[in-house]
Design a protein around this motif. Structure first.
Motif, PDB file in Angstrom:
ATOM      1  N   ILE A  65       0.833  -1.206   0.000  1.00  0.00           N
ATOM      2  CA  ILE A  65       0.000   0.000   0.000  1.00  0.00           C
ATOM      3  C   ILE A  65       0.864   1.251   0.000  1.00  0.00           C
ATOM      4  CG2 ILE A  65      -1.624   1.366   1.372  1.00  0.00           C
ATOM      5  CD1 ILE A  65      -2.866  -1.330   2.248  1.00  0.00           C
ATOM      6  N   VAL A  66       1.877   1.317   0.880  1.00  0.00           N
ATOM      7  CA  VAL A  66       2.686   2.535   0.946  1.00  0.00           C
ATOM      8  C   VAL A  66       3.541   2.705  -0.302  1.00  0.00           C
ATOM      9  CG1 VAL A  66       2.691   2.532   3.468  1.00  0.00           C
ATOM     10  CG2 VAL A  66       4.595   1.474   2.250  1.00  0.00           C
ATOM     11  N   ARG A  67       3.956   1.612  -0.914  1.00  0.00           N
ATOM     12  CA  ARG A  67       4.739   1.716  -2.155  1.00  0.00           C
ATOM     13  C   ARG A  67       3.882   2.288  -3.284  1.00  0.00           C
ATOM     14  NH1 ARG A  67       9.313  -0.422  -4.695  1.00  0.00           N
ATOM     15  NH2 ARG A  67       9.063  -0.813  -6.923  1.00  0.00           N
ATOM     16  N   GLU A  68       2.678   1.758  -3.444  1.00  0.00           N
ATOM     17  CA  GLU A  68       1.810   2.242  -4.520  1.00  0.00           C
ATOM     18  C   GLU A  68       1.367   3.681  -4.269  1.00  0.00           C
ATOM     19  OE1 GLU A  68       1.315   0.587  -7.386  1.00  0.00           O
ATOM     20  OE2 GLU A  68       2.801  -0.741  -6.465  1.00  0.00           O
ATOM     21  N   ALA A  69       1.102   4.025  -3.011  1.00  0.00           N
ATOM     22  CA  ALA A  69       0.721   5.396  -2.689  1.00  0.00           C
ATOM     23  C   ALA A  69       1.883   6.356  -2.915  1.00  0.00           C
ATOM     24  CB  ALA A  69       0.236   5.496  -1.247  1.00  0.00           C
ATOM     25  N   SER A  70       3.110   5.897  -2.682  1.00  0.00           N
ATOM     26  CA  SER A  70       4.286   6.726  -2.926  1.00  0.00           C
ATOM     27  C   SER A  70       4.445   7.023  -4.413  1.00  0.00           C
ATOM     28  CB  SER A  70       5.548   6.025  -2.410  1.00  0.00           C
ATOM     29  OG  SER A  70       5.511   5.880  -1.009  1.00  0.00           O
ATOM     30  N   LYS A  71       4.158   6.044  -5.250  1.00  0.00           N
ATOM     31  CA  LYS A  71       4.241   6.258  -6.690  1.00  0.00           C
ATOM     32  C   LYS A  71       3.195   7.277  -7.137  1.00  0.00           C
ATOM     33  CE  LYS A  71       4.847   2.598  -9.291  1.00  0.00           C
ATOM     34  NZ  LYS A  71       4.705   1.220  -9.819  1.00  0.00           N
ATOM     35  N   GLN A  72       2.000   7.167  -6.595  1.00  0.00           N
ATOM     36  CA  GLN A  72       0.936   8.093  -6.965  1.00  0.00           C
ATOM     37  C   GLN A  72       1.310   9.519  -6.558  1.00  0.00           C
ATOM     38  OE1 GLN A  72      -1.386   9.957  -4.972  1.00  0.00           O
ATOM     39  NE2 GLN A  72      -2.328  10.738  -6.849  1.00  0.00           N
ATOM     40  N   ALA A  73       1.960   9.659  -5.403  1.00  0.00           N
ATOM     41  CA  ALA A  73       2.303  10.975  -4.876  1.00  0.00           C
ATOM     42  C   ALA A  73       3.658  11.476  -5.384  1.00  0.00           C
ATOM     43  CB  ALA A  73       2.304  10.939  -3.349  1.00  0.00           C
ATOM     44  N   ILE A  74       4.337  10.712  -6.228  1.00  0.00           N
ATOM     45  CA  ILE A  74       5.665  11.056  -6.756  1.00  0.00           C
ATOM     46  C   ILE A  74       6.635  11.324  -5.600  1.00  0.00           C
ATOM     47  CG2 ILE A  74       6.933  12.388  -8.472  1.00  0.00           C
ATOM     48  CD1 ILE A  74       4.538  11.023  -9.650  1.00  0.00           C
ATOM     49  N   ARG A  75       6.826  10.308  -4.764  1.00  0.00           N
ATOM     50  CA  ARG A  75       7.705  10.435  -3.609  1.00  0.00           C
ATOM     51  C   ARG A  75       9.013   9.703  -3.844  1.00  0.00           C
ATOM     52  NH1 ARG A  75       5.296   9.539   2.244  1.00  0.00           N
ATOM     53  NH2 ARG A  75       7.531   9.929   2.552  1.00  0.00           N
ATOM     54  N   SER A  76      10.114  10.336  -3.474  1.00  0.00           N
ATOM     55  CA  SER A  76      11.424   9.703  -3.635  1.00  0.00           C
ATOM     56  C   SER A  76      11.682   8.661  -2.556  1.00  0.00           C
ATOM     57  CB  SER A  76      12.529  10.760  -3.604  1.00  0.00           C
ATOM     58  OG  SER A  76      12.502  11.490  -2.388  1.00  0.00           O
ATOM     59  N   TRP A  77      11.037   8.799  -1.400  1.00  0.00           N
ATOM     60  CA  TRP A  77      11.199   7.852  -0.292  1.00  0.00           C
ATOM     61  C   TRP A  77       9.894   7.097  -0.061  1.00  0.00           C
ATOM     62  CZ3 TRP A  77      15.575   6.635   2.385  1.00  0.00           C
ATOM     63  CH2 TRP A  77      16.686   7.487   2.247  1.00  0.00           C
ATOM     64  N   VAL A  78       9.956   5.776  -0.102  1.00  0.00           N
ATOM     65  CA  VAL A  78       8.819   4.946   0.289  1.00  0.00           C
ATOM     66  C   VAL A  78       8.855   4.798   1.811  1.00  0.00           C
ATOM     67  CG1 VAL A  78       7.747   2.664   0.146  1.00  0.00           C
ATOM     68  CG2 VAL A  78       8.801   3.681  -1.890  1.00  0.00           C
ATOM     69  N   PRO A  79       7.762   5.058   2.504  1.00  0.00           N
ATOM     70  CA  PRO A  79       7.770   4.935   3.965  1.00  0.00           C
ATOM     71  C   PRO A  79       8.141   3.530   4.436  1.00  0.00           C
ATOM     72  CG  PRO A  79       5.815   6.106   3.223  1.00  0.00           C
ATOM     73  CD  PRO A  79       6.479   5.562   1.992  1.00  0.00           C
ATOM     74  N   ASP A  80       8.809   3.477   5.578  1.00  0.00           N
ATOM     75  CA  ASP A  80       9.113   2.199   6.210  1.00  0.00           C
ATOM     76  C   ASP A  80       7.847   1.633   6.852  1.00  0.00           C
ATOM     77  OD1 ASP A  80      11.877   2.367   5.636  1.00  0.00           O
ATOM     78  OD2 ASP A  80      12.166   3.677   7.363  1.00  0.00           O
ATOM     79  N   VAL A  81       7.787   0.313   6.952  1.00  0.00           N
ATOM     80  CA  VAL A  81       6.709  -0.379   7.670  1.00  0.00           C
ATOM     81  C   VAL A  81       7.363  -1.323   8.668  1.00  0.00           C
ATOM     82  CG1 VAL A  81       4.703  -1.898   7.512  1.00  0.00           C
ATOM     83  CG2 VAL A  81       5.166  -0.255   5.675  1.00  0.00           C
TER      84      VAL A  81
END
Length: 243
Positions: free
Chosen positions: A133-149
């Motif tokens: 979920i956080v990886r796909e949301a990071s792509k949508q938001a154009i984020r350079s860092w994927v949050p840790d889980v």
């Protein structure tokens, strides 16, 4: 820039390099009908980001020509969300939106009032699901860092050295924005703790306070567990001067 794709080895490439990706990233490109010549962004999920142009597209891999490659640092202090497990998909909605608004990491909380429980095989499956979920949301938001889980914690184990833990509690007297503005410059991270449906139990609030956490109130209304975390992160972003 319309899309972000991740390449694990991006840090090994320089401006102008040709980078190919396959697997799920190639499938993502096909689903989005990516075509040669389109401008996108390429990242590695660990701070690297680059402008890129699609060179070729096939069913098995996509080739990108890199423009400028750069590295973005994590903001300090980091803002994390400790999200209590909740029924249905409410906890998943929370971490998805939290990722979009800039959270640095998420911690699953096994709270006393959590209806959902990760035990046995469900534990690894739950963590893996949140990572997706956080990886796909990071792509949508154009984020350079994927949050840790992280792996799940109990609220009593949430406070760690160097962290400021702020527990959302509608009965608290300290405003979240005021608590964030008072954060020391050398703080490592701020952890925003959100309870499940029904909130944290009084015993959990008391144990968190004994460990050094600070109960805070978000505002004049009580939000659902699916919206409280993202709203709190937004408030923290403003108080820290990031928004």
């Amino acid at each position: 820039m319309s899309s972000l794709f991740y390449a694990a080895d991006l840090a090994e490439h320089d401006d102008g390099s040709l980078v190919t990706v396959g697997g799920k990233e190639a499938h993502h490109a096909l689903v989005n009908r990516l075509r040669a010549g389109e401008s996108v962004m390429l990242g590695d999920g660990r701070g690297m980001l680059a402008d890129a142009t699609v060179e070729s597209v096939s069913t098995s891999e996509i080739a990108f020509r890199l423009g400028e490659v750069r590295r973005e640092q994590r903001p300090r202090p980091e803002v994390w969300l400790a999200q209590s497990l909740a029924k249905g998909d409410r906890d998943e909605l929370a971490i998805q939106a939290a990722t979009e608004v800039g959270v640095s990491g998420v911690i699953p909380l096994q709270a006393a009032r959590s209806i959902s429980r990760w035990t046995g095989p469900k534990l690894d499956k739950g963590v893996a699901r949140w990572m997706t979920i956080v990886r796909e949301a990071s792509k949508q938001a154009i984020r350079s860092w994927v949050p840790d889980v992280t792996t799940p914690l109990a609220p009593a184990d949430l406070v760690a050295d160097g962290d400021l833990v702020l527990v959302l509690d509608p009965r608290a007297s300290v405003r979240l924005a005021d608590a964030v503005r008072a954060v020391p410059d050398d703080a490592r991270r701020i952890v925003l703790a959100v309870g499940p449906e029904g909130g944290f139990s009084p015993d959990e609030i008391a144990s968190l306070e004994r460990a050094g956490a600070i109960p805070v109130v978000l505002g004049d209304t009580v939000l659902r567990t699916s919206t409280a975390g993202p709203a709190a992160i937004a408030v923290a972003n403003v108080a820290l001067g990031r928004w």
